[in-house]
Design a protein around this motif. Structure first.
Motif, PDB file in Angstrom:
ATOM      1  N   GLY A  85       0.861  -1.198   0.000  1.00 42.76           N
ATOM      2  CA  GLY A  85       0.000   0.000   0.000  1.00 42.76           C
ATOM      3  C   GLY A  85       0.886   1.233   0.000  1.00 42.76           C
ATOM      4  N   ASN A  86       0.535   2.214   0.819  1.00 43.09           N
ATOM      5  CA  ASN A  86       1.312   3.465   0.861  1.00 43.09           C
ATOM      6  C   ASN A  86       2.776   3.199   1.165  1.00 43.09           C
ATOM      7  OD1 ASN A  86      -0.679   5.425   0.384  1.00 43.09           O
ATOM      8  ND2 ASN A  86      -1.472   5.123   2.455  1.00 43.09           N
ATOM      9  N   MET A  87       3.027   2.522   2.271  1.00 43.63           N
ATOM     10  CA  MET A  87       4.404   2.331   2.733  1.00 43.63           C
ATOM     11  C   MET A  87       5.152   1.326   1.849  1.00 43.63           C
ATOM     12  SD  MET A  87       6.644   3.383   4.663  1.00 43.63           S
ATOM     13  CE  MET A  87       5.831   4.484   5.806  1.00 43.63           C
ATOM     14  N   THR A 101      -1.189  -7.536  -2.956  1.00 42.94           N
ATOM     15  CA  THR A 101      -2.216  -6.637  -2.413  1.00 42.94           C
ATOM     16  C   THR A 101      -3.442  -7.483  -2.089  1.00 42.94           C
ATOM     17  OG1 THR A 101      -3.108  -6.264  -4.606  1.00 42.94           O
ATOM     18  CG2 THR A 101      -1.465  -4.667  -3.843  1.00 42.94           C
ATOM     19  N   ARG A 102      -4.482  -6.811  -1.609  1.00 42.21           N
ATOM     20  CA  ARG A 102      -5.733  -7.518  -1.345  1.00 42.21           C
ATOM     21  C   ARG A 102      -6.587  -7.544  -2.616  1.00 42.21           C
ATOM     22  NH1 ARG A 102     -10.483  -5.473   0.226  1.00 42.21           N
ATOM     23  NH2 ARG A 102      -9.515  -3.414   0.211  1.00 42.21           N
ATOM     24  N   THR A 103      -6.589  -6.423  -3.348  1.00 43.60           N
ATOM     25  CA  THR A 103      -7.479  -6.303  -4.514  1.00 43.60           C
ATOM     26  C   THR A 103      -6.702  -6.324  -5.830  1.00 43.60           C
ATOM     27  OG1 THR A 103      -7.316  -3.895  -4.433  1.00 43.60           O
ATOM     28  CG2 THR A 103      -9.128  -4.876  -3.208  1.00 43.60           C
ATOM     29  N   SER A 148      -5.461  -2.766  -7.053  1.00 49.02           N
ATOM     30  CA  SER A 148      -4.197  -2.262  -6.478  1.00 49.02           C
ATOM     31  C   SER A 148      -3.009  -2.976  -7.108  1.00 49.02           C
ATOM     32  CB  SER A 148      -4.166  -2.485  -4.964  1.00 49.02           C
ATOM     33  OG  SER A 148      -5.184  -1.770  -4.341  1.00 49.02           O
ATOM     34  N   ASN A 200       0.307 -14.230  -1.656  1.00 52.96           N
ATOM     35  CA  ASN A 200       1.355 -14.122  -0.623  1.00 52.96           C
ATOM     36  C   ASN A 200       2.280 -15.339  -0.572  1.00 52.96           C
ATOM     37  OD1 ASN A 200       0.457 -11.596   0.208  1.00 52.96           O
ATOM     38  ND2 ASN A 200      -1.068 -12.487   1.597  1.00 52.96           N
ATOM     39  N   ALA A 228       4.188  -5.686   4.802  1.00 56.44           N
ATOM     40  CA  ALA A 228       3.783  -4.280   4.805  1.00 56.44           C
ATOM     41  C   ALA A 228       2.272  -4.114   4.911  1.00 56.44           C
ATOM     42  CB  ALA A 228       4.303  -3.594   3.537  1.00 56.44           C
ATOM     43  N   VAL A 229       1.581  -5.199   5.323  1.00 57.76           N
ATOM     44  CA  VAL A 229       0.134  -5.082   5.560  1.00 57.76           C
ATOM     45  C   VAL A 229      -0.085  -4.360   6.881  1.00 57.76           C
ATOM     46  CG1 VAL A 229      -0.594  -7.113   4.220  1.00 57.76           C
ATOM     47  CG2 VAL A 229       0.074  -7.403   6.618  1.00 57.76           C
ATOM     48  N   PRO A 253      -0.972  -3.790  10.755  1.00 59.17           N
ATOM     49  CA  PRO A 253      -0.611  -4.699  11.856  1.00 59.17           C
ATOM     50  C   PRO A 253      -1.650  -5.782  12.129  1.00 59.17           C
ATOM     51  CG  PRO A 253      -0.092  -2.429  12.436  1.00 59.17           C
ATOM     52  CD  PRO A 253      -0.778  -2.379  11.107  1.00 59.17           C
ATOM     53  N   LEU A 262       6.964  -4.224   9.037  1.00 56.38           N
ATOM     54  CA  LEU A 262       6.861  -2.763   9.173  1.00 56.38           C
ATOM     55  C   LEU A 262       5.779  -2.383  10.188  1.00 56.38           C
ATOM     56  CD1 LEU A 262       6.896  -1.646   5.393  1.00 56.38           C
ATOM     57  CD2 LEU A 262       8.833  -2.124   6.892  1.00 56.38           C
ATOM     58  N   ALA A 263       5.157  -3.389  10.783  1.00 55.73           N
ATOM     59  CA  ALA A 263       3.973  -3.126  11.607  1.00 55.73           C
ATOM     60  C   ALA A 263       4.314  -2.427  12.924  1.00 55.73           C
ATOM     61  CB  ALA A 263       3.259  -4.439  11.899  1.00 55.73           C
ATOM     62  N   ALA A 264       3.545  -1.400  13.222  1.00 51.90           N
ATOM     63  CA  ALA A 264       3.714  -0.683  14.493  1.00 51.90           C
ATOM     64  C   ALA A 264       3.235  -1.571  15.648  1.00 51.90           C
ATOM     65  CB  ALA A 264       2.904   0.611  14.453  1.00 51.90           C
ATOM     66  N   PRO A 266       9.441   2.827   9.498  1.00 55.61           N
ATOM     67  CA  PRO A 266       9.735   3.959   8.600  1.00 55.61           C
ATOM     68  C   PRO A 266       8.740   5.100   8.856  1.00 55.61           C
ATOM     69  CG  PRO A 266       8.641   2.148   7.431  1.00 55.61           C
ATOM     70  CD  PRO A 266       8.587   1.817   8.878  1.00 55.61           C
TER      71      PRO A 266
END
Ligand SMILES: NC(=O)c1ccc[n+]([C@@H]2O[C@H](COP(=O)([O-])OP(=O)(O)OC[C@H]3O[C@@H](n4cnc5c(N)ncnc54)[C@H](OP(=O)(O)O)[C@@H]3O)[C@@H](O)[C@H]2O)c1
Length: 282
Positions: free
Chosen positions: A13-15, A38-40, A43, A60, A73-74, A76, A99-101, A123
């Protein structure tokens, strides 16, 4: 590991897309060796068109199977589901990056169930313009060579700081969320310019360049910002009159409190994840 490495970005996505763009531009990854999911379908098609890479909706497992470096990068909340999906394809000679917070290494390792190198990177959104600030930590399995590979990937999109897993909540609050605070600062400066009769265009250009220039000056001079601030103050002048107002309204302690609150908020989520992990073990 092949050179250049085969990189799979799961959930671009964005990140994830910003990372792909930066890595391709810096040539630390090649389009032919980079895949995204991606999911869709829409995208995935947009990513293929934008970067000339292979992108699939929901592919995946396949993407992880063929990769040297797997970047999660999905959002969290989707990480456990995606790890369970790809678990059987993961190998000890791969590198896994989340990358998950607020998702600690221990939780990722428990989901992975394999002694493999795991990294957590935090990031921030200026990676889009290759000026990100990225905090990274790693598990006990990661080697120096693997750390260098991961650092080279993220250096393509900004500045890297190595931290401990326990410090990631503070990193999230300071630099992960930080751009949002700076956007408010710039927005307020533009509003002030408008109030004082400057045009919108001139206020915007002057405000954005002032923040950019001041940050570059701090970085390039290596001097403490307090020294630089003092250098632009003339006794009895305009700048000190404004600084008096900022101090009176508590700008400095407001920011310290905001980042403290954000750190505690992130830590609460991290601790909840760790508690869930302990409960699932006992
Ligand atoms: N944005 C930031 O400033 C920032 C900063 C630091 C860290 N992060 C971290 O970066 C991660 C991503 O954030 P983001 O802002 O980039 O989110 P985002 O723009 O919503 O991107 C998430 C992506 O995941 C895809 N996705 C959802 N479920 C999936 C699945 N099961 N399999 C494959 N792909 C799937 C979505 O596909 P569709 O497009 O098809 O829906 C979307 O492309 C999060 O973990 C976040 O904590 C973000």
């Amino acid at each position: 590991m092949s050179s250049p490495p085969r990189v799979a970005v799961l959930g671009a996505g964005n990140m994830g897309a910003a990372l792909i763009g930066g890595m391709l531009k810096a040539e630390v990854a090649e389009a032919a060796h980079c895949v995204a999911t991606t999911r869709t379908e829409a995208s995935a098609a947009a990513l293929e068109k934008r970067f000339g890479i292979l992108a699939t909706a929901g592919g995946n497992r396949e993407a992880a199977k063929g990769a040297d470096i797997v970047i999660l990068a999905v959002k969290p909340v989707n990480i456990p589901k995606v790890i369970r999906e790809i678990r059987d394809e993961l190998r000890e000679d791969q590198i896994l990056i989340s990358l998950a917070a607020s998702l600690p290494l221990a939780v990722i390792e428990a989901e992975v169930r394999l002694r493999m190198p795991v990294f957590r990177a935090m990031p921030n959104i200026p990676v889009i313009v290759e000026e990100g600030a990225i905090g990274i930590c790693h598990n006990a399995v990661a080697t120096r060579a693997q750390r260098e590979i991961v650092e080279s990937l993220f250096r393509a999109v900004g500045v890297v700081a190595w931290v401990d897993d326990e410090q990631m909540d503070a990193v999230t609050a300071l630099s992960g969320s930080g751009p949002a605070y700076v956007y408010i600062f710039i927005e307020a400066m533009i509003a002030a310019g408008l109030k004082m009769g400057l045009s919108r265009e001139i206020s915007t250009r002057l405000a954005e360049q002032t923040v950019l220039g001041a940050a570059k000056h701090v970085r390039d001079s290596g001097l403490h910002p307090a020294i630089l601030r003092d250098q632009v103050i003339t006794p009895g002048g305009v700048t000190i009159a404004a600084i008096h107002e900022l101090e009176r309204h508590g700008l400095r302690s407001m920011l310290i409190s905001a980042i403290e609150t954000a750190t505690l908020h992130s830590r609460k989520r991290t601790n909840a994840m760790l508690e869930d992990l302990e409960n699932s073990i006992s």
